[in-house]
Design a protein around this motif. Sequence first.
Motif, mmCIF file in Angstrom:
data_model
loop_
_atom_site.group_PDB
_atom_site.id
_atom_site.type_symbol
_atom_site.label_atom_id
_atom_site.label_comp_id
_atom_site.label_asym_id
_atom_site.label_seq_id
_atom_site.Cartn_x
_atom_site.Cartn_y
_atom_site.Cartn_z
ATOM 1 N N CYS A 273 9.966 27.214 -9.021
ATOM 2 C CA CYS A 273 9.266 27.506 -7.615
ATOM 3 C C CYS A 273 8.267 26.337 -7.433
ATOM 4 C CB CYS A 273 8.393 28.768 -7.863
ATOM 5 S SG CYS A 273 6.950 28.852 -8.928
ATOM 6 N N ASN A 274 8.007 26.274 -6.201
ATOM 7 C CA ASN A 274 6.941 25.205 -5.929
ATOM 8 C C ASN A 274 5.569 26.036 -5.532
ATOM 9 O OD1 ASN A 274 8.792 22.950 -5.191
ATOM 10 N ND2 ASN A 274 9.795 24.585 -3.664
ATOM 11 N N GLU A 275 4.626 25.655 -5.596
ATOM 12 C CA GLU A 275 3.134 26.181 -5.232
ATOM 13 C C GLU A 275 2.199 25.364 -4.693
ATOM 14 O OE1 GLU A 275 0.566 28.547 -8.644
ATOM 15 O OE2 GLU A 275 1.772 27.254 -9.339
ATOM 16 N N THR A 276 1.534 25.955 -3.674
ATOM 17 C CA THR A 276 0.545 25.572 -2.716
ATOM 18 C C THR A 276 -0.664 26.031 -3.097
ATOM 19 O OG1 THR A 276 2.017 24.819 -1.146
ATOM 20 C CG2 THR A 276 -0.222 24.914 -0.332
ATOM 21 N N PHE A 277 -1.717 25.390 -3.271
ATOM 22 C CA PHE A 277 -3.210 25.900 -3.402
ATOM 23 C C PHE A 277 -4.154 25.423 -2.279
ATOM 24 C CE2 PHE A 277 -1.358 24.273 -7.576
ATOM 25 C CZ PHE A 277 -1.394 25.477 -8.361
ATOM 26 N N VAL A 278 -5.129 26.236 -1.896
ATOM 27 C CA VAL A 278 -6.413 26.038 -1.240
ATOM 28 C C VAL A 278 -7.613 26.189 -2.380
ATOM 29 C CG1 VAL A 278 -7.709 26.688 0.618
ATOM 30 C CG2 VAL A 278 -5.345 27.239 0.948
ATOM 31 N N ALA B 240 -0.401 20.610 -3.487
ATOM 32 C CA ALA B 240 1.041 21.048 -3.487
ATOM 33 C C ALA B 240 1.172 20.654 -5.057
ATOM 34 C CB ALA B 240 1.936 20.545 -2.607
ATOM 35 N N SER B 241 2.233 21.465 -5.750
ATOM 36 C CA SER B 241 2.694 21.318 -6.783
ATOM 37 C C SER B 241 4.298 21.820 -6.902
ATOM 38 C CB SER B 241 2.254 21.865 -7.893
ATOM 39 O OG SER B 241 2.941 21.636 -9.268
ATOM 40 N N PRO B 242 5.133 20.597 -6.410
ATOM 41 C CA PRO B 242 6.593 20.974 -6.341
ATOM 42 C C PRO B 242 7.124 21.473 -8.039
ATOM 43 C CG PRO B 242 6.525 18.791 -6.565
ATOM 44 C CD PRO B 242 4.833 19.201 -6.432
ATOM 45 N N SER B 243 8.238 22.263 -7.709
ATOM 46 C CA SER B 243 8.884 22.595 -9.135
ATOM 47 C C SER B 243 9.161 21.477 -9.930
ATOM 48 C CB SER B 243 10.524 23.363 -8.857
ATOM 49 O OG SER B 243 11.192 22.603 -8.278
ATOM 50 N N TRP C 199 -11.790 25.475 -3.150
ATOM 51 C CA TRP C 199 -13.074 25.148 -2.537
ATOM 52 C C TRP C 199 -13.983 25.959 -3.511
ATOM 53 C CZ3 TRP C 199 -10.159 29.424 -1.355
ATOM 54 C CH2 TRP C 199 -10.664 30.602 -1.438
ATOM 55 N N GLY C 200 -15.236 25.436 -3.271
ATOM 56 C CA GLY C 200 -16.401 25.981 -4.026
ATOM 57 C C GLY C 200 -17.195 25.054 -4.986
ATOM 58 N N ALA C 201 -16.485 24.346 -5.670
ATOM 59 C CA ALA C 201 -17.019 23.705 -6.756
ATOM 60 C C ALA C 201 -16.434 22.153 -6.714
ATOM 61 C CB ALA C 201 -17.157 24.266 -8.142
ATOM 62 N N ALA C 202 -17.117 21.091 -7.456
ATOM 63 C CA ALA C 202 -16.394 19.972 -7.893
ATOM 64 C C ALA C 202 -15.218 20.236 -8.836
ATOM 65 C CB ALA C 202 -17.254 18.835 -8.625
ATOM 66 N N THR C 203 -13.994 20.037 -8.466
ATOM 67 C CA THR C 203 -12.946 20.439 -9.314
ATOM 68 C C THR C 203 -11.861 19.256 -9.109
ATOM 69 O OG1 THR C 203 -13.270 22.629 -8.367
ATOM 70 C CG2 THR C 203 -10.875 22.111 -9.219
ATOM 71 N N LYS C 204 -11.423 19.040 -10.411
ATOM 72 C CA LYS C 204 -10.174 18.072 -10.586
ATOM 73 C C LYS C 204 -8.790 18.866 -10.622
ATOM 74 C CE LYS C 204 -12.122 14.656 -13.805
ATOM 75 N NZ LYS C 204 -12.159 14.129 -14.960
ATOM 76 N N PHE C 205 -7.855 18.306 -9.649
ATOM 77 C CA PHE C 205 -6.504 18.533 -9.456
ATOM 78 C C PHE C 205 -5.966 17.457 -10.401
ATOM 79 C CE2 PHE C 205 -2.566 18.791 -7.210
ATOM 80 C CZ PHE C 205 -2.112 19.888 -7.562
ATOM 81 N N ARG C 206 -5.082 17.996 -11.260
ATOM 82 C CA ARG C 206 -4.114 16.895 -11.834
ATOM 83 C C ARG C 206 -2.622 17.292 -11.545
ATOM 84 N NH1 ARG C 206 -4.591 15.699 -18.228
ATOM 85 N NH2 ARG C 206 -6.562 14.846 -17.699
ATOM 86 N N PHE D 253 5.128 15.247 -1.452
ATOM 87 C CA PHE D 253 5.170 16.240 -2.396
ATOM 88 C C PHE D 253 5.256 17.794 -1.971
ATOM 89 C CE2 PHE D 253 3.225 13.040 -5.141
ATOM 90 C CZ PHE D 253 4.194 12.795 -6.176
ATOM 91 N N TYR D 254 6.306 18.316 -2.039
ATOM 92 C CA TYR D 254 6.517 19.682 -1.502
ATOM 93 C C TYR D 254 5.750 20.871 -2.124
ATOM 94 C CZ TYR D 254 9.548 16.677 1.227
ATOM 95 O OH TYR D 254 10.275 15.930 1.979
#
Length: 114
Positions: A32-37, A71-74, A39-46, A4-5
């Motif tokens: 657009c494509n998007e990338t995340f860093v 990462a979340s591609p367009s 941290w800090g807490a229990a977090t779900k990424f969907r 996944f880009y």
Amino acid sequence: MIWFYGAVTCASLHVGEIRPGKLRGNHRHHDCNETFVIWGAATKFRLENNEVADNGYAEVTIGKDEVAVAASPSHKAHALINVDPIRSTFIIGCQDSVISYNASSSDFNVWKDL
């Protein structure tokens, strides 16, 4: 292996805090494509994934002591949900184009269960 880009360059950058029980995202960008860093807490990424038959998305939980790059591609919806009862989630997001949230290039409230 599935690739996944994320963002190819960093044309737009945002920094944010997601308080306990809150979410950020639940949208899809078409240009657009998007990338995340994260941290800090229990977090779900969907992340939208049509290959998952039951619900059409993949979801992982990032632990409170972990740092993750996601990462979340367009054309793929994404959401970050803070599932920690006490701590805030912190994010740095990088998009490879400047996003206009008033334009029709993003779909909002993709998932009704969030």
